[in-house]
Design a protein around this motif. Structure first.
Motif, PDB file in Angstrom:
ATOM      1  N   MET A   1       0.817  -1.196   0.000  1.00  0.00           N
ATOM      2  CA  MET A   1       0.000   0.000   0.000  1.00  0.00           C
ATOM      3  C   MET A   1       0.857   1.255   0.000  1.00  0.00           C
ATOM      4  N   SER A   2       1.948   1.275   0.770  1.00  0.00           N
ATOM      5  CA  SER A   2       2.773   2.476   0.840  1.00  0.00           C
ATOM      6  C   SER A   2       3.515   2.723  -0.474  1.00  0.00           C
ATOM      7  N   GLY A   3       3.859   1.670  -1.209  1.00  0.00           N
ATOM      8  CA  GLY A   3       4.504   1.829  -2.510  1.00  0.00           C
ATOM      9  C   GLY A   3       3.571   2.503  -3.509  1.00  0.00           C
ATOM     10  N   ARG A   4       2.310   2.129  -3.442  1.00  0.00           N
ATOM     11  CA  ARG A   4       1.312   2.737  -4.321  1.00  0.00           C
ATOM     12  C   ARG A   4       1.136   4.222  -3.971  1.00  0.00           C
ATOM     13  N   LEU A   5       1.164   4.542  -2.697  1.00  0.00           N
ATOM     14  CA  LEU A   5       1.028   5.927  -2.239  1.00  0.00           C
ATOM     15  C   LEU A   5       2.229   6.764  -2.689  1.00  0.00           C
ATOM     16  N   VAL A   6       3.435   6.227  -2.563  1.00  0.00           N
ATOM     17  CA  VAL A   6       4.643   6.934  -3.001  1.00  0.00           C
ATOM     18  C   VAL A   6       4.620   7.119  -4.521  1.00  0.00           C
ATOM     19  N   GLY A   7       4.224   6.094  -5.250  1.00  0.00           N
ATOM     20  CA  GLY A   7       4.139   6.185  -6.707  1.00  0.00           C
ATOM     21  C   GLY A   7       3.139   7.230  -7.151  1.00  0.00           C
ATOM     22  N   THR A   8       1.985   7.252  -6.502  1.00  0.00           N
ATOM     23  CA  THR A   8       0.969   8.257  -6.817  1.00  0.00           C
ATOM     24  C   THR A   8       1.485   9.659  -6.521  1.00  0.00           C
TER      25      THR A   8
END
Length: 155
Positions: A1-8
C-alpha cells in the motif's frame, strides 16, 4: 500500500511540474508591447532605422530572452517604395510564436518569404547584442516583425 502511495505522489508531482513548465514557457513571461516606439526599418542611404507608416499593431515580448519579440501590423507603404528605401534582410527565418498569439504564423511567413510572396527587411541591426529585428511585408500591406540571431551568434 505504501509503494502505491509513493508512486501516486511522484506521478502527481511530475504532472504538476509539467503543467507549471508548460505554463511558464507559453504564458508567464510574455507581455504585450505597445507601438510607442513604432515599426522601424533601416534606410538604405543613411543606414539608420526610421519609423515607417503602420496601423493595427499587436506585439508581444519577454525579458527572459531577446528572441521572444513578435509583432503584427499593417502598412500602406507599397513594396516598390519599401525596396527602394529600406535595406533587404538575407536569410530571414521567422521564429514560432506562442499558439495564443494567433496573428503571427511563422510557418506561413517563412513559406511566403521563400516563395517571394513577402519581402524581408532589416528592422534594426543589433537591437540587442547579436540580435537583429527583422520585418517581413506582404504586397497587401500585412507586416510581421521578430528578433533573429545575427552573424555574431549564427556561426
Amino acid at each position: 500500500m505504501s509503494g502505491r502511495l509513493v508512486g501516486t505522489f511522484i506521478v502527481g508531482i511530475a504532472l504538476i511540474a509539467g503543467v507549471a513548465i508548460y505554463w511558464l514557457q507559453l504564458y508567464a513571461f510574455y507581455d504585450e508591447v505597445s507601438a510607442e516606439d513604432g515599426i522601424r526599418m533601416t534606410n538604405l542611404v543613411t543606414g539608420q532605422p526610421e519609423i515607417v507608416i503602420y496601423d493595427s499593431f499587436e506585439g508581444i515580448d519577454a525579458d527572459s530572452s531577446p528572441l521572444r519579440y513578435r509583432s503584427c501590423f499593417t502598412t500602406t507603404m507599397s513594396l516598390a517604395m519599401l525596396t527602394e528605401t529600406f535595406e533587404h534582410y538575407e536569410e530571414a527565418t521567422p521564429l514560432t510564436a506562442p499558439s495564443w498569439f494567433d496573428c503571427f504564423d511563422a510557418v506561413a511567413i517563412g513559406a511566403a518569404l521563400e516563395q517571394g510572396e513577402a519581402l524581408a527587411f532589416v528592422g534594426e541591426r543589433d537591437i540587442k547584442d547579436g540580435v537583429d529585428r527583422v520585418v517581413a511585408i506582404y504586397p497587401d500591406g500585412r507586416g510581421f516583425a521578430w528578433h533573429q540571431l545575427n552573424e555574431k551568434y549564427s556561426e
